[in-house]
Design a protein around this motif. Structure first.
Motif, PDB file in Angstrom:
ATOM      1  N   VAL A 220       0.674  -1.170   0.035  1.00  0.00           N
ATOM      2  CA  VAL A 220      -0.060   0.041   0.162  1.00  0.00           C
ATOM      3  C   VAL A 220       0.921   1.140   0.060  1.00  0.00           C
ATOM      4  O   VAL A 220       1.845   1.033   0.650  1.00  0.00           O
ATOM      5  CB  VAL A 220      -0.913  -0.084   1.336  1.00  0.00           C
ATOM      6  N   SER A 221       0.411   2.261  -0.757  1.00  0.00           N
ATOM      7  CA  SER A 221       1.187   3.530  -0.616  1.00  0.00           C
ATOM      8  C   SER A 221       0.338   4.542  -0.318  1.00  0.00           C
ATOM      9  O   SER A 221      -0.993   4.792  -0.669  1.00  0.00           O
ATOM     10  CB  SER A 221       1.696   3.797  -2.123  1.00  0.00           C
ATOM     11  N   ILE A 222       0.824   5.520   0.770  1.00  0.00           N
ATOM     12  CA  ILE A 222      -0.132   6.601   1.280  1.00  0.00           C
ATOM     13  C   ILE A 222       0.724   7.946   0.736  1.00  0.00           C
ATOM     14  O   ILE A 222       2.163   7.956   0.931  1.00  0.00           O
ATOM     15  CB  ILE A 222      -0.258   6.618   2.723  1.00  0.00           C
ATOM     16  N   LYS A 226       1.649  18.151   3.639  1.00  0.00           N
ATOM     17  CA  LYS A 226       2.086  18.870   4.797  1.00  0.00           C
ATOM     18  C   LYS A 226       1.616  18.115   6.051  1.00  0.00           C
ATOM     19  O   LYS A 226       0.938  18.353   6.836  1.00  0.00           O
ATOM     20  CB  LYS A 226       0.954  20.446   4.902  1.00  0.00           C
ATOM     21  N   GLY A 227       1.758  16.667   5.897  1.00  0.00           N
ATOM     22  CA  GLY A 227       1.611  15.910   7.100  1.00  0.00           C
ATOM     23  C   GLY A 227       0.095  15.092   7.028  1.00  0.00           C
ATOM     24  O   GLY A 227      -0.054  14.226   7.645  1.00  0.00           O
ATOM     25  N   LEU A 228      -0.513  15.594   5.750  1.00  0.00           N
ATOM     26  CA  LEU A 228      -1.885  14.981   5.755  1.00  0.00           C
ATOM     27  C   LEU A 228      -2.190  14.105   4.820  1.00  0.00           C
ATOM     28  O   LEU A 228      -1.735  14.367   3.565  1.00  0.00           O
ATOM     29  CB  LEU A 228      -2.984  16.079   5.732  1.00  0.00           C
ATOM     30  N   ALA A 229      -2.814  12.923   4.996  1.00  0.00           N
ATOM     31  CA  ALA A 229      -2.863  11.755   3.902  1.00  0.00           C
ATOM     32  C   ALA A 229      -3.807  12.317   2.937  1.00  0.00           C
ATOM     33  O   ALA A 229      -4.984  12.503   3.496  1.00  0.00           O
ATOM     34  CB  ALA A 229      -3.108  10.535   4.573  1.00  0.00           C
ATOM     35  N   VAL A 230      -3.482  12.351   1.844  1.00  0.00           N
ATOM     36  CA  VAL A 230      -4.407  12.866   0.727  1.00  0.00           C
ATOM     37  C   VAL A 230      -4.715  11.699  -0.368  1.00  0.00           C
ATOM     38  O   VAL A 230      -5.583  11.991  -1.435  1.00  0.00           O
ATOM     39  CB  VAL A 230      -3.792  14.154  -0.078  1.00  0.00           C
ATOM     40  N   ALA A 231      -3.926  10.735  -0.370  1.00  0.00           N
ATOM     41  CA  ALA A 231      -4.017   9.773  -1.360  1.00  0.00           C
ATOM     42  C   ALA A 231      -3.674   8.241  -0.977  1.00  0.00           C
ATOM     43  O   ALA A 231      -2.618   7.992  -0.155  1.00  0.00           O
ATOM     44  CB  ALA A 231      -3.488  10.170  -2.577  1.00  0.00           C
ATOM     45  N   VAL A 232      -4.364   7.328  -1.480  1.00  0.00           N
ATOM     46  CA  VAL A 232      -3.856   5.894  -1.050  1.00  0.00           C
ATOM     47  C   VAL A 232      -3.949   5.232  -2.566  1.00  0.00           C
ATOM     48  O   VAL A 232      -4.703   5.232  -3.425  1.00  0.00           O
ATOM     49  CB  VAL A 232      -5.091   5.071  -0.287  1.00  0.00           C
ATOM     50  N   ASN A 233      -2.797   4.406  -2.573  1.00  0.00           N
ATOM     51  CA  ASN A 233      -2.384   3.985  -3.896  1.00  0.00           C
ATOM     52  C   ASN A 233      -2.619   4.657  -5.204  1.00  0.00           C
ATOM     53  O   ASN A 233      -3.216   4.428  -6.171  1.00  0.00           O
ATOM     54  CB  ASN A 233      -3.343   2.702  -4.036  1.00  0.00           C
ATOM     55  N   GLY A 234      -2.322   6.133  -4.895  1.00  0.00           N
ATOM     56  CA  GLY A 234      -2.398   6.959  -6.133  1.00  0.00           C
ATOM     57  C   GLY A 234      -3.818   7.605  -6.285  1.00  0.00           C
ATOM     58  O   GLY A 234      -3.668   8.521  -7.122  1.00  0.00           O
ATOM     59  N   LEU A 235      -4.565   7.222  -5.660  1.00  0.00           N
ATOM     60  CA  LEU A 235      -6.017   7.797  -5.728  1.00  0.00           C
ATOM     61  C   LEU A 235      -6.325   9.170  -4.764  1.00  0.00           C
ATOM     62  O   LEU A 235      -6.185   8.760  -3.366  1.00  0.00           O
ATOM     63  CB  LEU A 235      -7.067   6.769  -5.752  1.00  0.00           C
ATOM     64  N   LYS A 236      -6.611  10.078  -5.155  1.00  0.00           N
ATOM     65  CA  LYS A 236      -6.811  11.344  -4.296  1.00  0.00           C
ATOM     66  C   LYS A 236      -8.182  10.874  -3.509  1.00  0.00           C
ATOM     67  O   LYS A 236      -9.285  10.414  -4.196  1.00  0.00           O
ATOM     68  CB  LYS A 236      -7.146  12.186  -5.074  1.00  0.00           C
ATOM     69  N   MET A 237      -8.231  11.029  -2.209  1.00  0.00           N
ATOM     70  CA  MET A 237      -9.373  10.980  -1.343  1.00  0.00           C
ATOM     71  C   MET A 237      -9.594  12.045  -0.152  1.00  0.00           C
ATOM     72  O   MET A 237      -8.667  12.633   0.087  1.00  0.00           O
ATOM     73  CB  MET A 237      -9.130   9.464  -0.623  1.00  0.00           C
ATOM     74  N   GLU A 238     -10.990  11.971   0.071  1.00  0.00           N
ATOM     75  CA  GLU A 238     -11.129  12.829   1.199  1.00  0.00           C
ATOM     76  C   GLU A 238     -10.784  12.073   2.261  1.00  0.00           C
ATOM     77  O   GLU A 238     -10.346  11.100   2.594  1.00  0.00           O
ATOM     78  CB  GLU A 238     -12.896  13.002   1.290  1.00  0.00           C
ATOM     79  N   VAL A 341       5.091   7.166   1.280  1.00  0.00           N
ATOM     80  CA  VAL A 341       5.578   6.005   1.857  1.00  0.00           C
ATOM     81  C   VAL A 341       4.577   4.759   1.072  1.00  0.00           C
ATOM     82  O   VAL A 341       3.809   4.738   1.240  1.00  0.00           O
ATOM     83  CB  VAL A 341       5.070   6.199   3.333  1.00  0.00           C
ATOM     84  N   GLN A 342       5.635   3.623   1.256  1.00  0.00           N
ATOM     85  CA  GLN A 342       5.072   2.306   0.866  1.00  0.00           C
ATOM     86  C   GLN A 342       5.481   1.535   1.926  1.00  0.00           C
ATOM     87  O   GLN A 342       6.530   1.342   2.357  1.00  0.00           O
ATOM     88  CB  GLN A 342       5.615   1.860  -0.520  1.00  0.00           C
ATOM     89  N   LEU A 343       4.424   0.587   2.194  1.00  0.00           N
ATOM     90  CA  LEU A 343       4.445  -0.295   3.232  1.00  0.00           C
ATOM     91  C   LEU A 343       4.114  -1.618   2.831  1.00  0.00           C
ATOM     92  O   LEU A 343       3.075  -1.689   1.831  1.00  0.00           O
ATOM     93  CB  LEU A 343       3.612   0.000   4.497  1.00  0.00           C
TER      94      LEU A 343
END
Length: 400
Positions: A220-222, A226-238, A341-343
């Motif tokens: 998974v990539s996040i 500015k410290g806020l998670a804005v996308a997961v696996n390249g997809l922008k999300m709320e 970051v990828q984990l």
């Protein structure tokens, strides 16, 4: 004559369901049930129906999952807040937001009081009442568990049956559960005693027991801005989508389960089982990115202040001056926490795979073993002489 109104923090669970008839019996008031949506999975039409059938005259459901994620969960993640170094504060983070919404609706309805269903032994009574006081220090607060003759959850079940209130709790399965976007907590019943073995497969709701996790790892990539998670696996999300997506991915691999004995705010120890799959993954990824983008001194300061921050949040002091000051510090530290970051997720583990940032402080030329234009190997000699001087003096004086 118009009856006075009482706003009830309503969840649809055992405690708040029996509170409605009790309030009507003891206060002869109109009951306004308020169930704040902080990301729990519910059939809101059914929750409203149950509240009205239990005797409430009106039902409100403020949908605040994104506000919860952005304004409460994400700041705690950025601070790496863990109470006693362990608990990710899922319940504690939701209470100040719920309190805020309760006061807003109490003012809208011109209610004379706000009621909560917290027991006199728990933390949430403190969190709710401190949160309420931050927005209205004059409004009356009613806490039935500190007033009525009901002494246990078994008594509460009997009262519900007597009043014809539909409940899902039974004396055989009497767990108390609290769910929101950040976590699900489980307490009560055979969980209470630390001596008891608890079968996780029968308790966990959004996290697989390790025995049931996939035999194949998942990556998974996040992405953070500015410290806020804005996308997961390249997809922008709320914000709320980020958490719900990570809850699913992490829960599948058994990540984020905590079986823990904690010290409650009022002084007693208790055991709880917490599921925080998405929050645990998010905090791990964020810490990994900070290790690349923050200086040693900043990281050290954050670690020291994070301990106090977690204590403040756990004890219900979200709106305190101290907590707001800490948040300002934490916000400043996040200005350059940008990157991906990828984990690797496997059998309850979050393994580092890669981390990249346009603001990374790692410099391959400087950190490598070769020469570079910023640092010479010979420079270390003077540094070591200065650092070892006190030790050399002590040795000469026979002190070590």
């Amino acid at each position: 004559m118009t009856k006075e109104k009482i706003v009830l923090a309503y969840s649809g669970g055992l405690d708040t369901s029996i509170t409605i008839p009790w309030l009507k019996e003891n206060y002869d008031s109109e009951i306004i049930a308020v169930c704040v949506d902080v990301g729990q999975v519910e059939d809101w039409e059914e929750v409203e129906k149950k509240a009205l059938l239990s005797g409430a005259s009106k039902f409100y459901c403020p949908h605040a999952a994104d506000e919860f994620a952005k304004e409460y969960i994400f700041p705690a993640v950025s601070a790496h807040a863990k109470y006693q170094g362990t608990y990710l504060l899922g319940t504690a983070l939701a209470r100040p937001l719920i309190a805020k919404k309760l006061v807003e609706i109490a003012h809208l309805e011109n209610a004379v009081a706000i009621c909560h269903g917290c027991t006199g032994k728990g933390n949430d009574q403190v969190r709710f009442e401190m949160g309420i006081a931050a927005f209205d220090s004059e409004i009356k607060v009613i806490a039935p568990w500190r007033q009525w003759d009901i002494k246990s959850r078994e008594d509460a079940i009997d009262y519900a049956i007597q009043k014809g209130i539909p409940i899902t709790s039974t004396k055989e399965k009497i767990y108390s559960e609290d769910e929101n976007l950040m976590h699900i907590s489980h307490e009560g019943g055979d969980i209470e005693s630390p001596a008891n073995f608890v079968n996780y497969e029968s308790v966990l709701k959004i996290t697989n027991a390790l025995e049931n996790t996939p035999d194949e790892a998942e990556f998974v990539s996040i992405t953070f801005e500015k410290g806020l998670a804005v996308a997961v696996n390249g997809l922008k999300m709320e914000p709320s989508e980020v958490l719900s997506t990570l809850n699913h991915l992490s829960g599948k691999h058994g990540i984020g389960v905590l079986d823990w004995i904690e010290d409650r705010a009022i002084g007693m120890k208790s055991r709880g089982i917490y599921e925080t799959p998405g929050g645990a993954l998010l905090m791990e990824a964020h810490a990994r990115l900070e290790s690349l983008t923050l200086t040693k001194e900043t990281i050290k300061l954050k670690q020291m202040i994070s301990t106090e921050y977690a204590e403040l949040v756990y004890n219900g002091q979200w709106y305190s001056q101290a907590n707001l000051a800490i948040k300002a510090f934490m916000d400043k530290t996040q200005e350059c926490v940008n990157g991906e970051v990828q984990l690797k997720l496997y059998k309850g583990n979050m393994l580092p795979y890669s981390v990249t940032s346009p603001n990374q402080l790692f410099d391959e030329d400087v950190s490598g073993f070769g020469e570079d234009d910023l640092f010479s190997h010979h420079d270390a000699r003077g540094y070591i002489n200065v650092m070892t001087l006190p030790t050399k003096i002590q040795q000469r004086k026979g002190m070590i």
